[in-house]
Write a protein that holds these residues in place. Structure first.
Motif, PDB file in Angstrom:
ATOM      1  N   LEU A  71       0.812  -1.219   0.000  1.00  0.00           N
ATOM      2  CA  LEU A  71       0.000   0.000   0.000  1.00  0.00           C
ATOM      3  C   LEU A  71       0.847   1.272   0.000  1.00  0.00           C
ATOM      4  O   LEU A  71       0.302   2.368   0.036  1.00  0.00           O
ATOM      5  CB  LEU A  71      -0.935   0.000   1.214  1.00  0.00           C
ATOM      6  N   LYS A  72       2.172   1.089  -0.021  1.00  0.00           N
ATOM      7  CA  LYS A  72       3.105   2.215  -0.027  1.00  0.00           C
ATOM      8  C   LYS A  72       2.922   3.133   1.192  1.00  0.00           C
ATOM      9  O   LYS A  72       2.960   4.349   1.092  1.00  0.00           O
ATOM     10  CB  LYS A  72       2.992   3.002  -1.331  1.00  0.00           C
ATOM     11  N   ILE A  73       2.720   2.506   2.352  1.00  0.00           N
ATOM     12  CA  ILE A  73       2.640   3.257   3.610  1.00  0.00           C
ATOM     13  C   ILE A  73       4.063   3.576   4.044  1.00  0.00           C
ATOM     14  O   ILE A  73       4.938   2.712   4.033  1.00  0.00           O
ATOM     15  CB  ILE A  73       1.898   2.448   4.691  1.00  0.00           C
ATOM     16  N   SER A  74       4.296   4.801   4.430  1.00  0.00           N
ATOM     17  CA  SER A  74       5.620   5.264   4.817  1.00  0.00           C
ATOM     18  C   SER A  74       6.241   4.401   5.909  1.00  0.00           C
ATOM     19  O   SER A  74       5.577   4.019   6.880  1.00  0.00           O
ATOM     20  CB  SER A  74       5.520   6.711   5.312  1.00  0.00           C
ATOM     21  N   ALA A  75       7.529   4.140   5.750  1.00  0.00           N
ATOM     22  CA  ALA A  75       8.269   3.394   6.768  1.00  0.00           C
ATOM     23  C   ALA A  75       8.274   4.157   8.091  1.00  0.00           C
ATOM     24  O   ALA A  75       8.347   3.545   9.160  1.00  0.00           O
ATOM     25  CB  ALA A  75       9.702   3.136   6.297  1.00  0.00           C
ATOM     26  N   LEU A  76       8.165   5.486   8.033  1.00  0.00           N
ATOM     27  CA  LEU A  76       8.124   6.288   9.254  1.00  0.00           C
ATOM     28  C   LEU A  76       6.825   6.070  10.026  1.00  0.00           C
ATOM     29  O   LEU A  76       6.774   6.287  11.235  1.00  0.00           O
ATOM     30  CB  LEU A  76       8.295   7.773   8.923  1.00  0.00           C
ATOM     31  N   LEU A  77       5.797   5.642   9.367  1.00  0.00           N
ATOM     32  CA  LEU A  77       4.545   5.289  10.023  1.00  0.00           C
ATOM     33  C   LEU A  77       4.511   3.805  10.390  1.00  0.00           C
ATOM     34  O   LEU A  77       4.060   3.430  11.473  1.00  0.00           O
ATOM     35  CB  LEU A  77       3.366   5.631   9.107  1.00  0.00           C
ATOM     36  N   MET A  78       5.019   2.970   9.486  1.00  0.00           N
ATOM     37  CA  MET A  78       5.004   1.525   9.743  1.00  0.00           C
ATOM     38  C   MET A  78       5.919   1.137  10.898  1.00  0.00           C
ATOM     39  O   MET A  78       5.591   0.238  11.669  1.00  0.00           O
ATOM     40  CB  MET A  78       5.401   0.750   8.486  1.00  0.00           C
ATOM     41  N   GLY A  79       7.059   1.800  11.027  1.00  0.00           N
ATOM     42  CA  GLY A  79       7.996   1.469  12.107  1.00  0.00           C
ATOM     43  C   GLY A  79       7.331   1.512  13.482  1.00  0.00           C
ATOM     44  O   GLY A  79       7.356   0.528  14.215  1.00  0.00           O
ATOM     45  N   PRO A  80       6.721   2.653  13.850  1.00  0.00           N
ATOM     46  CA  PRO A  80       6.041   2.700  15.152  1.00  0.00           C
ATOM     47  C   PRO A  80       4.883   1.700  15.269  1.00  0.00           C
ATOM     48  O   PRO A  80       4.653   1.144  16.351  1.00  0.00           O
ATOM     49  CB  PRO A  80       5.527   4.144  15.229  1.00  0.00           C
ATOM     50  N   LEU A  81       4.162   1.453  14.171  1.00  0.00           N
ATOM     51  CA  LEU A  81       3.091   0.458  14.218  1.00  0.00           C
ATOM     52  C   LEU A  81       3.652  -0.942  14.496  1.00  0.00           C
ATOM     53  O   LEU A  81       3.061  -1.715  15.243  1.00  0.00           O
ATOM     54  CB  LEU A  81       2.298   0.443  12.918  1.00  0.00           C
ATOM     55  N   LEU A  82       4.784  -1.250  13.903  1.00  0.00           N
ATOM     56  CA  LEU A  82       5.409  -2.546  14.143  1.00  0.00           C
ATOM     57  C   LEU A  82       5.921  -2.647  15.584  1.00  0.00           C
ATOM     58  O   LEU A  82       5.794  -3.703  16.218  1.00  0.00           O
ATOM     59  CB  LEU A  82       6.520  -2.811  13.132  1.00  0.00           C
ATOM     60  N   VAL A  83       6.470  -1.559  16.108  1.00  0.00           N
ATOM     61  CA  VAL A  83       6.918  -1.565  17.504  1.00  0.00           C
ATOM     62  C   VAL A  83       5.722  -1.773  18.428  1.00  0.00           C
ATOM     63  O   VAL A  83       5.785  -2.568  19.371  1.00  0.00           O
ATOM     64  CB  VAL A  83       7.673  -0.262  17.862  1.00  0.00           C
ATOM     65  N   LEU A  84       4.613  -1.079  18.147  1.00  0.00           N
ATOM     66  CA  LEU A  84       3.403  -1.275  18.943  1.00  0.00           C
ATOM     67  C   LEU A  84       2.930  -2.726  18.859  1.00  0.00           C
ATOM     68  O   LEU A  84       2.479  -3.309  19.849  1.00  0.00           O
ATOM     69  CB  LEU A  84       2.298  -0.322  18.469  1.00  0.00           C
ATOM     70  N   THR A  85       3.081  -3.333  17.699  1.00  0.00           N
ATOM     71  CA  THR A  85       2.669  -4.723  17.521  1.00  0.00           C
ATOM     72  C   THR A  85       3.572  -5.672  18.298  1.00  0.00           C
ATOM     73  O   THR A  85       3.101  -6.668  18.845  1.00  0.00           O
ATOM     74  CB  THR A  85       2.638  -5.084  16.025  1.00  0.00           C
ATOM     75  N   ILE A  86       4.855  -5.371  18.378  1.00  0.00           N
ATOM     76  CA  ILE A  86       5.753  -6.194  19.194  1.00  0.00           C
ATOM     77  C   ILE A  86       5.305  -6.152  20.652  1.00  0.00           C
ATOM     78  O   ILE A  86       5.249  -7.175  21.325  1.00  0.00           O
ATOM     79  CB  ILE A  86       7.217  -5.693  19.111  1.00  0.00           C
ATOM     80  N   LEU A  87       4.997  -4.960  21.125  1.00  0.00           N
ATOM     81  CA  LEU A  87       4.701  -4.776  22.541  1.00  0.00           C
ATOM     82  C   LEU A  87       3.272  -5.172  22.914  1.00  0.00           C
ATOM     83  O   LEU A  87       3.055  -5.809  23.941  1.00  0.00           O
ATOM     84  CB  LEU A  87       4.962  -3.320  22.940  1.00  0.00           C
ATOM     85  N   LEU A  88       2.317  -4.762  22.103  1.00  0.00           N
ATOM     86  CA  LEU A  88       0.894  -5.000  22.371  1.00  0.00           C
ATOM     87  C   LEU A  88       0.209  -5.325  21.054  1.00  0.00           C
ATOM     88  O   LEU A  88      -0.483  -4.493  20.469  1.00  0.00           O
ATOM     89  CB  LEU A  88       0.256  -3.765  23.016  1.00  0.00           C
ATOM     90  N   SER A  89       0.419  -6.541  20.582  1.00  0.00           N
ATOM     91  CA  SER A  89       0.006  -6.868  19.213  1.00  0.00           C
ATOM     92  C   SER A  89      -1.453  -6.567  18.883  1.00  0.00           C
ATOM     93  O   SER A  89      -1.722  -6.086  17.782  1.00  0.00           O
ATOM     94  CB  SER A  89       0.356  -8.312  18.860  1.00  0.00           C
ATOM     95  N   PRO A  90      -2.417  -6.796  19.760  1.00  0.00           N
ATOM     96  CA  PRO A  90      -3.785  -6.461  19.352  1.00  0.00           C
ATOM     97  C   PRO A  90      -3.964  -4.969  19.047  1.00  0.00           C
ATOM     98  O   PRO A  90      -4.661  -4.612  18.100  1.00  0.00           O
ATOM     99  CB  PRO A  90      -4.637  -6.887  20.548  1.00  0.00           C
TER     100      PRO A  90
END
Length: 156
Positions: A104-123
Motif C-alpha cells: 500500500l506504499k505506507i511510509s516506513a516512518l509510520l510503519m515502524g512505530p506500528l510494528l513496535v506497537l505490535t511487538i509490545l501490544l500486538s492487538p
C-alpha cells in the motif's frame, strides 16, 4: 533452562523485527519478511517447552477454563510455552503488516512505530494497522485484499 528458553524465543524473532523496522527497503528484508519459515526457530523453542508438559497443555486447550489455564501457566515451562507461541504468532502478524504496508506504499516512518506497537501490544498494533489499511485502501479507491475473487475473473 526454562528462563533461557523464555528469553530465547524473543531473541530469535528480534532480527526479523529489526529488519522490518530499521531496514524496510533493503532487498533481503522483503524476502525474509515474506517467509513463514522465520517463526520455525521460535516454534522449536515452543516445542521444547510444551512437549514435557503436553498432558497439562492438552487439558488446558481441549477443555479450556480459566483455572486450568492459570494452572498451566504456573507450571515450569507453561508460561514460557505460551510466551513462545505468542512471539511466533505476533511475528507472523508483523510480517503480514510489513508486506501489506509495502504493497500500500505506507511510509516506513509510520510503519515502524506500528510494528513496535505490535511487538509490545500486538492487538493494539494490529487493530491500528487494520484501520490505517482500510483508510488507505478507501482513499486510493481500492478495496483491501480479503481473499475474494481475483480481479478479471467472473463467478460461474
Amino acid at each position: 533452562m526454562t528462563g533461557f528458553l523464555f528469553e530465547l524465543s524473543f531473541l530469535l524473532a528480534a532480527p526479523v523485527w529489526l529488519l522490518m523496522i530499521f531496514a524496510p527497503g533493503w532487498g533481503p528484508t522483503a524476502r525474509i519478511a515474506g517467509s513463514p519459515w522465520t517463526v520455525v526457530p521460535v516454534l522449536l523453542v515452543y516445542l521444547a517447552l510444551a512437549v514435557p508438559l503436553f498432558p497439562d497443555l492438552w487439558s488446558a486447550v481441549s477443555s479450556p477454563d480459566l483455572d486450568t489455564f492459570r494452572e498451566l501457566t504456573a507450571l515450569p515451562g507453561g508460561a514460557g510455552a505460551v510466551w513462545a507461541q505468542v512471539i511466533a504468532w505476533d511475528l507472523l502478524i508483523g510480517q503480514w503488516m510489513y508486506r501489506e504496508g509495502r504493497r500500500l506504499k505506507i511510509s516506513a516512518l509510520l510503519m515502524g512505530p506500528l510494528l513496535v506497537l505490535t511487538i509490545l501490544l500486538s492487538p493494539f498494533g494490529f487493530l491500528a494497522f487494520l484501520g490505517l489499511r482500510a483508510a488507505r485502501s478507501r482513499r486510493a479507491g481500492q478495496r483491501p485484499v480479503t481473499g475474494g475473487p481475483l480481479p478479471g475473473r467472473t463467478r460461474g
